[in-house]
Design a protein around this motif. Structure first.
Motif, PDB file in Angstrom:
ATOM      1  N   ASP A   1       0.860  -1.182   0.000  1.00  0.00           N
ATOM      2  CA  ASP A   1       0.000   0.000   0.000  1.00  0.00           C
ATOM      3  C   ASP A   1       0.902   1.240   0.000  1.00  0.00           C
ATOM      4  OD1 ASP A   1       0.880   0.527   2.601  1.00  0.00           O
ATOM      5  OD2 ASP A   1      -0.815  -0.469   3.531  1.00  0.00           O
TER       6      ASP A   1
ATOM      7  N   ILE B   1       0.958   6.222  10.862  1.00  0.00           N
ATOM      8  CA  ILE B   1       0.562   6.757   9.545  1.00  0.00           C
ATOM      9  C   ILE B   1      -0.524   5.879   8.940  1.00  0.00           C
ATOM     10  CG2 ILE B   1       1.359   7.272   7.202  1.00  0.00           C
ATOM     11  CD1 ILE B   1       4.181   7.736   8.435  1.00  0.00           C
TER      12      ILE B   1
ATOM     13  N   ARG C   1      -3.723   6.610  10.588  1.00  0.00           N
ATOM     14  CA  ARG C   1      -4.257   7.911  10.202  1.00  0.00           C
ATOM     15  C   ARG C   1      -5.079   7.813   8.910  1.00  0.00           C
ATOM     16  NH1 ARG C   1      -0.005  12.213   8.479  1.00  0.00           N
ATOM     17  NH2 ARG C   1       0.959  11.571  10.431  1.00  0.00           N
TER      18      ARG C   1
ATOM     19  N   THR D   1      -8.757   9.954   0.211  1.00  0.00           N
ATOM     20  CA  THR D   1      -7.538  10.760   0.118  1.00  0.00           C
ATOM     21  C   THR D   1      -6.524  10.107  -0.809  1.00  0.00           C
ATOM     22  OG1 THR D   1      -7.879  11.410   2.420  1.00  0.00           O
ATOM     23  CG2 THR D   1      -5.682  11.810   1.514  1.00  0.00           C
TER      24      THR D   1
ATOM     25  N   SER E   1      -0.297   9.773  -1.214  1.00  0.00           N
ATOM     26  CA  SER E   1       1.061  10.217  -1.557  1.00  0.00           C
ATOM     27  C   SER E   1       1.170  11.736  -1.616  1.00  0.00           C
ATOM     28  CB  SER E   1       1.494   9.617  -2.892  1.00  0.00           C
ATOM     29  OG  SER E   1       0.599  10.005  -3.911  1.00  0.00           O
ATOM     30  N   VAL E   2       0.085  12.420  -1.931  1.00  0.00           N
ATOM     31  CA  VAL E   2       0.135  13.884  -1.970  1.00  0.00           C
ATOM     32  C   VAL E   2      -0.759  14.499  -0.899  1.00  0.00           C
ATOM     33  CG1 VAL E   2       0.759  14.054  -4.409  1.00  0.00           C
ATOM     34  CG2 VAL E   2      -1.642  13.951  -3.784  1.00  0.00           C
ATOM     35  N   ASP E   3      -1.388  13.629  -0.084  1.00  0.00           N
ATOM     36  CA  ASP E   3      -2.254  14.079   1.004  1.00  0.00           C
ATOM     37  C   ASP E   3      -3.309  15.060   0.503  1.00  0.00           C
ATOM     38  OD1 ASP E   3      -3.075  13.872   3.586  1.00  0.00           O
ATOM     39  OD2 ASP E   3      -1.846  15.517   4.325  1.00  0.00           O
ATOM     40  N   GLN E   4      -3.950  14.689  -0.581  1.00  0.00           N
ATOM     41  CA  GLN E   4      -4.990  15.531  -1.183  1.00  0.00           C
ATOM     42  C   GLN E   4      -6.300  14.759  -1.239  1.00  0.00           C
ATOM     43  OE1 GLN E   4      -4.504  18.705  -2.569  1.00  0.00           O
ATOM     44  NE2 GLN E   4      -2.481  18.613  -1.652  1.00  0.00           N
ATOM     45  N   PRO E   5      -7.439  15.436  -1.068  1.00  0.00           N
ATOM     46  CA  PRO E   5      -8.720  14.749  -1.230  1.00  0.00           C
ATOM     47  C   PRO E   5      -8.881  14.266  -2.674  1.00  0.00           C
ATOM     48  CG  PRO E   5      -9.028  16.997  -0.421  1.00  0.00           C
ATOM     49  CD  PRO E   5      -7.585  16.849  -0.750  1.00  0.00           C
TER      50      PRO E   5
ATOM     51  N   TYR F   1      -8.822  16.191  -6.793  1.00  0.00           N
ATOM     52  CA  TYR F   1      -7.702  15.593  -7.536  1.00  0.00           C
ATOM     53  C   TYR F   1      -8.206  15.063  -8.883  1.00  0.00           C
ATOM     54  CZ  TYR F   1      -3.402  12.787  -8.103  1.00  0.00           C
ATOM     55  OH  TYR F   1      -2.209  12.248  -8.552  1.00  0.00           O
TER      56      TYR F   1
ATOM     57  N   ALA G   1      -9.562  17.963 -11.228  1.00  0.00           N
ATOM     58  CA  ALA G   1      -8.499  18.739 -11.879  1.00  0.00           C
ATOM     59  C   ALA G   1      -8.027  18.045 -13.157  1.00  0.00           C
ATOM     60  CB  ALA G   1      -7.322  18.914 -10.921  1.00  0.00           C
ATOM     61  N   ARG G   2      -8.187  16.731 -13.199  1.00  0.00           N
ATOM     62  CA  ARG G   2      -7.682  15.965 -14.341  1.00  0.00           C
ATOM     63  C   ARG G   2      -8.760  15.581 -15.339  1.00  0.00           C
ATOM     64  NH1 ARG G   2      -4.898  15.882 -10.151  1.00  0.00           N
ATOM     65  NH2 ARG G   2      -2.650  15.460 -10.086  1.00  0.00           N
TER      66      ARG G   2
ATOM     67  N   PRO H   1      -1.784  15.201 -18.587  1.00  0.00           N
ATOM     68  CA  PRO H   1      -2.136  15.079 -17.160  1.00  0.00           C
ATOM     69  C   PRO H   1      -3.608  14.744 -16.905  1.00  0.00           C
ATOM     70  CG  PRO H   1      -2.025  17.369 -17.769  1.00  0.00           C
ATOM     71  CD  PRO H   1      -1.717  16.598 -19.013  1.00  0.00           C
TER      72      PRO H   1
ATOM     73  N   ARG I   1      -0.552   2.024  -5.252  1.00  0.00           N
ATOM     74  CA  ARG I   1      -1.593   1.333  -4.459  1.00  0.00           C
ATOM     75  C   ARG I   1      -2.506   2.339  -3.753  1.00  0.00           C
ATOM     76  NH1 ARG I   1       1.463  -1.798  -6.666  1.00  0.00           N
ATOM     77  NH2 ARG I   1       2.091  -3.859  -5.930  1.00  0.00           N
TER      78      ARG I   1
ATOM     79  N   ASP J   1       5.069  15.616  -5.055  1.00  0.00           N
ATOM     80  CA  ASP J   1       4.084  15.136  -4.071  1.00  0.00           C
ATOM     81  C   ASP J   1       3.723  16.202  -3.045  1.00  0.00           C
ATOM     82  OD1 ASP J   1       6.455  14.967  -2.764  1.00  0.00           O
ATOM     83  OD2 ASP J   1       6.356  12.826  -2.340  1.00  0.00           O
TER      84      ASP J   1
ATOM     85  N   ARG K   1      -1.612  20.357   6.014  1.00  0.00           N
ATOM     86  CA  ARG K   1      -1.151  19.780   4.745  1.00  0.00           C
ATOM     87  C   ARG K   1      -0.013  20.565   4.105  1.00  0.00           C
ATOM     88  NH1 ARG K   1      -6.996  17.807   2.490  1.00  0.00           N
ATOM     89  NH2 ARG K   1      -6.905  15.720   3.351  1.00  0.00           N
TER      90      ARG K   1
ATOM     91  N   ALA L   1      -1.855  20.852 -12.520  1.00  0.00           N
ATOM     92  CA  ALA L   1      -1.781  19.503 -11.958  1.00  0.00           C
ATOM     93  C   ALA L   1      -1.025  18.541 -12.871  1.00  0.00           C
ATOM     94  CB  ALA L   1      -3.186  18.979 -11.689  1.00  0.00           C
ATOM     95  N   GLU L   2       0.021  17.966 -12.334  1.00  0.00           N
ATOM     96  CA  GLU L   2       0.787  16.913 -12.995  1.00  0.00           C
ATOM     97  C   GLU L   2       1.338  17.325 -14.360  1.00  0.00           C
ATOM     98  OE1 GLU L   2       1.631  13.929 -11.472  1.00  0.00           O
ATOM     99  OE2 GLU L   2       0.832  15.130  -9.849  1.00  0.00           O
ATOM    100  N   GLN L   3       1.379  18.612 -14.631  1.00  0.00           N
ATOM    101  CA  GLN L   3       1.855  19.034 -15.944  1.00  0.00           C
ATOM    102  C   GLN L   3       3.081  19.946 -15.834  1.00  0.00           C
ATOM    103  OE1 GLN L   3      -1.309  20.229 -18.459  1.00  0.00           O
ATOM    104  NE2 GLN L   3      -0.061  20.169 -20.296  1.00  0.00           N
TER     105      GLN L   3
ATOM    106  N   THR M   1       6.451  -2.399  -5.302  1.00  0.00           N
ATOM    107  CA  THR M   1       5.676  -2.340  -4.059  1.00  0.00           C
ATOM    108  C   THR M   1       5.428  -3.735  -3.504  1.00  0.00           C
ATOM    109  OG1 THR M   1       4.586  -0.380  -4.959  1.00  0.00           O
ATOM    110  CG2 THR M   1       3.629  -1.315  -2.980  1.00  0.00           C
TER     111      THR M   1
END
Lengths: 318, 635
Positions: free
Chosen positions: A35, A55, A58, A83, A86-90, A94, A97-98, A267, A280, B64, B250, B273-275, B495
């Protein structure tokens, strides 16, 4: 049944499907070892076992899988998709945006697929068993056989590096701009080629079948120009089966986006999905999977509606 | 001998010179005389430098976090280094120089008795796994008593004189953050609050104890123990009050609608984002205002730039290596790193491109199942150690972009990690260079004594990275070519592999692990992670390696008053550690890595930093090595 009721029934039917997809995906992700926290601690000697546990707790990764699923499902029902660890973003912002990037690429791929498939399919059907038909078959076979990543890299090599007609990276311009439209051609062609090949073969066989029907003979006997016969009468009927296939191809467009976005550094959700699998990121994988599932279901529903509109003989039936 | 990175004589804009010997800093702030790890340093003439332009940097992974308190990943580090700064900086050889601090001095070092912090500890709760937990950042745990020392109690301990080491920083006056706020001692002291309970807090709070402002421009920072690495480990990134007081958990990140604000030479402009991310020159950069003479250690030429000479930096995120290489070839980016080693040949011979190579801290190692027969016999491990074709691995598999690891310590950390590195290499190399005859003798003796049936079946497990798989296969082949072993290779996705080898029972399975890790300028980083029992079950002791005698020496070599005060003593202690590691051979270090940047010749003067997290900021401008690079094109 009325169109409204038909849609309601179909929408209701998506609930168990999405539930099934969510259970299956969640199980699949958890069957895969590791993970995001494993990755975090993997090469970081300063994170102790106690900190790792903290962690993990959490982010709710410390309970049994069934418990994690129920927690996740509960959160989703409250509008919380989780969440991206890896970037601690909702997850939701996320994804949002993409999303436009993938939609733009998908639509462009679609447009290219249709632009290639419909005329080529018509041409192949009208000129059945000629050299042109054979060439279209070769194109279709190539389109289906060529891996997306290879085709993408070849397009970059030829059109960006050798001919210097396109940039390798997306220009620093808004998504809706001429420069970006120009840039989208290469990824669009890459993503649209496989779909166009499939669509073209369906279009050809469907059209060829229609051309042999009695109403076509009758129309010709009436003295209608061949162009009118083909484009007005035959094309509409041929598009019925193409519409159905086109909906299925929504899934393949997204599958293509996963690879194409990676190759073209685009992106979008596809690239995010690859990153999510590597990392993961269970919440992100689940969200993108469900989003894709909903999109494909809606595409099929739309196809059924268009199908019925194209052919009034068809009744809404579940 | 003073460094002369920048040639004062006008002439060719780029001169490539073999890396030579450099002197270090001011003597007060770290070692000197380090070998330059940059293999062929590009040097520029001050007269030739052109100002302006946009540098386009290709990054092979996402950012990140834009906040250094929330990420230590190398890709993100390149961005952090543009915006943020700390009290100190380190040149490519690891020498410490004061940076935001005008001076950085050790004021006191003292022994800390066992239990010295116990009087200040407070009771803590225990979680389901038996770990002590608290709402506030824990600094020291006492599991037996169920007590912890948190950041709240640390000031009391320091006030009573309970601490291991004390450093004092006198700050430059007139340093401003991008938001216009002036940097004071309060900023430095309170910047540690940002790190509290972040996912990387352990890296600070395993040595940091307390920081307090003495006056507006003086700050004292205390460490928990006497620590020979304190000069580089204690300082942290300095944040403005806006960040310290208002930013949530954060951190500073445009994805949270929070702007990263530092004192660095570049201001954050935008992020898609990511770009791509964009940065532009900070007009009120403190070094432009104060001049290089404000740096007490500066001895470079007149006219050397006080800040990066490019106007803007665009960071393009391109995760696919082939696409990133294509973007470089197409002139869409100027600089990148992390391409596959088989790509490098093309750039090496291309007219419009250059490779910049620096010996780095990454290393590959084999870790033996030391608790499983016959691997529990050190003669078997030493025998394998002497079978390893290190030179062949470095040259044939990594195309010369790795260095054979004849000692467990790379040249990178030689200053601090050995009393006489050349002598150490000379002493240890005969035991680590491929010597089939000596290996056969050792192995024969071991199998005869143990009564082990040969060939011994073994599996080398590694992750699916092309180069590493080839390395594993070569080692397996070399081992299987003897009568003693029958070795196979099994590969796993990264992983999956990590989870497998971190499993609590893995050490009993009898497999050999081949994996890579990065050390730092701290020599201990090449020992602790893979040999200390404290790291069993975490990175990177997977096989329950336990070398208590060496642990004791390694601890003494870093955490003792003698180690802090006497570099010779420290080096001697570490030499004992390296000798012990070759003797006991729980791990075989195979190759040490390099960092390689590929760049357009339009970008003149670039040199690659020792760690990939610093490739972008270091290349642009770093007075410690008189490093500056500029764009030679119409932009």
């Amino acid at each position: 049944m009325s169109l409204r009721r038909f849609i309601a029934v179909r929408v209701a039917a998506t609930v168990p499907i999405l539930f099934g997809v969510s259970v299956f995906t969640f199980a699949l992700v958890h069957l895969t070892p590791g993970d995001p926290i494993d990755q975090m601690v993997a090469l970081n000697p300063q994170i102790s076992a106690a900190e790792e546990a903290a962690i993990r707790a959490r982010y709710g990764l410390d309970g049994p899988v069934w418990q994690q699923y129920l927690t996740w499902m509960g959160n989703v029902l409250e509008g919380d998709l989780g969440t991206v660890i890896s970037v601690d973003q909702p997850v939701l912002p996320y994804i949002m945006a993409r999303l436009p990037e993938t939609v733009a690429l998908g639509l462009f791929g679609w447009a290219i697929a249709l632009l290639i498939a419909i005329p080529a399919g018509i041409y192949a059907a009208v000129n059945k068993d000629t050299l042109g038909d054979d060439l279209s078959r070769v194109f279709a076979l190539s389109g289906i056989s060529l891996p997306n990543f290879w085709l993408g890299l070849m397009l970059i090599l030829v059109f960006a590096l050798w001919l210097d007609l396109w940039p390798v990276l997306a220009p620093d311009r808004p998504l809706l701009s001429p420069a970006m439209l120009w840039y989208l051609v290469l990824p669009g062609v890459t993503i649209g080629t496989a779909s166009s090949a499939t669509l073209m073969r369906v279009m050809r066989s469907s059209m060829a079948e229609e051309l042999n029907k009695e109403y076509v003979t009758a129309a010709r006997a009436k003295g209608l120009p061949e162009r009118t016969v083909v484009l007005k009468h035959v094309l509409r009927n041929s598009l019925i089966s193409v519409t159905t296939i086109a909906a299925f191809l929504t899934a393949s467009i997204f599958a293509g986006a996963v690879v194409v976005e990676q190759v073209f550094a685009w992106p979008g959700l596809g690239r995010a999905f690859v990153g999510a699998i590597v990392g993961r990121e269970v919440d992100l994988i689940m969200a993108i999977t469900l989003f894709t599932g909903v999109t494909i279901i809606l595409a099929n529903l739309l196809a059924d509606i268009v199908y019925a509109l194209l052919d009034p003989r068809i009744r809404y039936d579940t | 001998m003073s460094r002369r990175r920048v040639l004062e004589a006008a002439g060719a804009s780029t001169v490539v010179a073999l890396a030579g010997c450099n002197a270090g800093g001011d003597g007060e702030s770290g070692g000197g005389g380090s070998l330059d790890p940059v293999r062929e340093r590009a040097e520029v003439s001050v007269d030739e430098i052109q100002e302006g332009g946009t540098l386009r940097f290709g990054l092979g992974a996402g950012i990140d976090s834009f906040d250094p308190s929330y990420s230590t990943s190398a890709p993100s580090g390149n961005v952090h280094g543009l915006v943020y700064e700390g009290l100190i900086t380190q040149d490519a050889a690891g020498t410490v120089y004061p940076w935001l601090a005008r001076t950085w001095e050790r004021m006191d070092v003292r022994e800390v008795e066992d239990g010295a912090y116990e009087p200040y500890m407070v009771p803590a709760e225990t979680d389901d796994d038996g770990n002590l937990v608290a709402d506030d950042q824990i600094i020291i745990r006492n599991p037996e008593a169920g007590e912890v020392l948190t950041v709240n109690e640390a000031p009391d301990a320091v006030a009573d004189g309970t601490f291991g080491i004390q450093y004092r920083a006198e700050l430059h006056e007139g340093v401003t953050f991008h938001n216009g706020e002036e940097m004071t001692a309060e900023n430095v002291a309170r910047s540690y609050e940002v790190l509290e309970n972040s996912s990387i807090s352990a890296q600070t709070f395993d040595s940091f104890l307390y920081a307090e402002a003495v006056d507006d421009y003086t700050v004292d920072i205390y460490g928990q123990e006497p620590d020979a690495e304190a000069d580089s480990q204690l300082p942290t990134t300095v944040y403005p009050m806006e960040h310290i007081e208002e930013y949530p958990d954060r951190g500073a990140d445009p994805r949270n609608d929070l702007t990263p604000i530092g004192t660095g030479p570049f201001e954050f402009e935008s992020y898609e984002a990511e770009q791509r991310a964009r940065f532009s020159t900070f007009d009120d950069y403190w070094l432009d205002d104060l001049g290089l003479d404000a740096l007490e250690w500066w001895d470079g030429p007149d006219g050397f730039p006080t800040s990066p000479v490019v106007d803007e930096v665009t960071v393009a995120i391109v995760t696919d290596d082939a696409t990133r290489a294509a973007a470089l070839n197409n002139g869409e980016i100027d600089l990148t790193y992390g391409l596959t080693s088989d790509t490098y040949g093309e750039y090496r011979s291309a007219e419009d491109y250059r490779l910049s190579v620096t010996n780095a801290g990454a290393y590959n190692f084999l870790q033996y199942p030391v608790t499983v027969s016959p691997w529990d016999d050190e003669r078997v491990r030493r025998g394998v150690n002497q079978l390893l074709p290190r030179a062949q691995i470095a040259e044939n598999i990594y195309n010369g972009y790795r260095n054979p690891a004849y000692t467990p310590l790379p040249e990178l950390a030689a200053d601090e990690g050995s009393a006489d590195y050349d002598a150490l290499v000379e002493e240890l190399r005969p035991q680590t260079e491929q010597d089939t005859e000596a290996a056969t003798e050792l192995l024969q003796e071991a199998v005869d004594d143990l009564g082990v049936e040969t060939p011994i079946e073994a599996t080398i497990e590694t992750n699916t990275s092309d180069d590493r798989v080839r390395e594993a296969e070569l080692i397996a082949q070399v081992m299987s070519n003897t009568e003693f072993f029958d070795v196979s290779v099994e590969t796993f996705e990264f992983t999956t592999f990590v989870q497998r080898i971190l499993g609590p029972e893995y050490y009993q399975q009898g497999n050999i692990v081949l994996i890579g890790l990065s050390g730092t300028f701290n020599p201990g980083s090449f020992y602790d992670a893979v040999n200390s029992i404290d790291n069993f079950g975490q990175c990177c002791n997977f096989q329950r390696v336990d070398t208590p005698d060496l642990n004791e020496i390694a601890t003494e070599a870093r955490f003792s008053v003698d180690a802090v005060e006497d570099p010779q003593f420290r080096g001697e202690q570490y030499d004992r550690v390296w000798r012990g590691l070759i003797e006991q051979a729980p791990n075989s270090y195979t190759v040490f890595g390099t960092n390689v940047s590929a760049l357009s010749t339009d970008y003149v003067g670039h040199n690659t930093y020792t760690f990939s997290s610093g490739i972008l900021p270091y290349g642009l401008h770093d007075p410690t090595d008189q490093q500056v690079a500029y764009l030679d094109r119409e932009t």
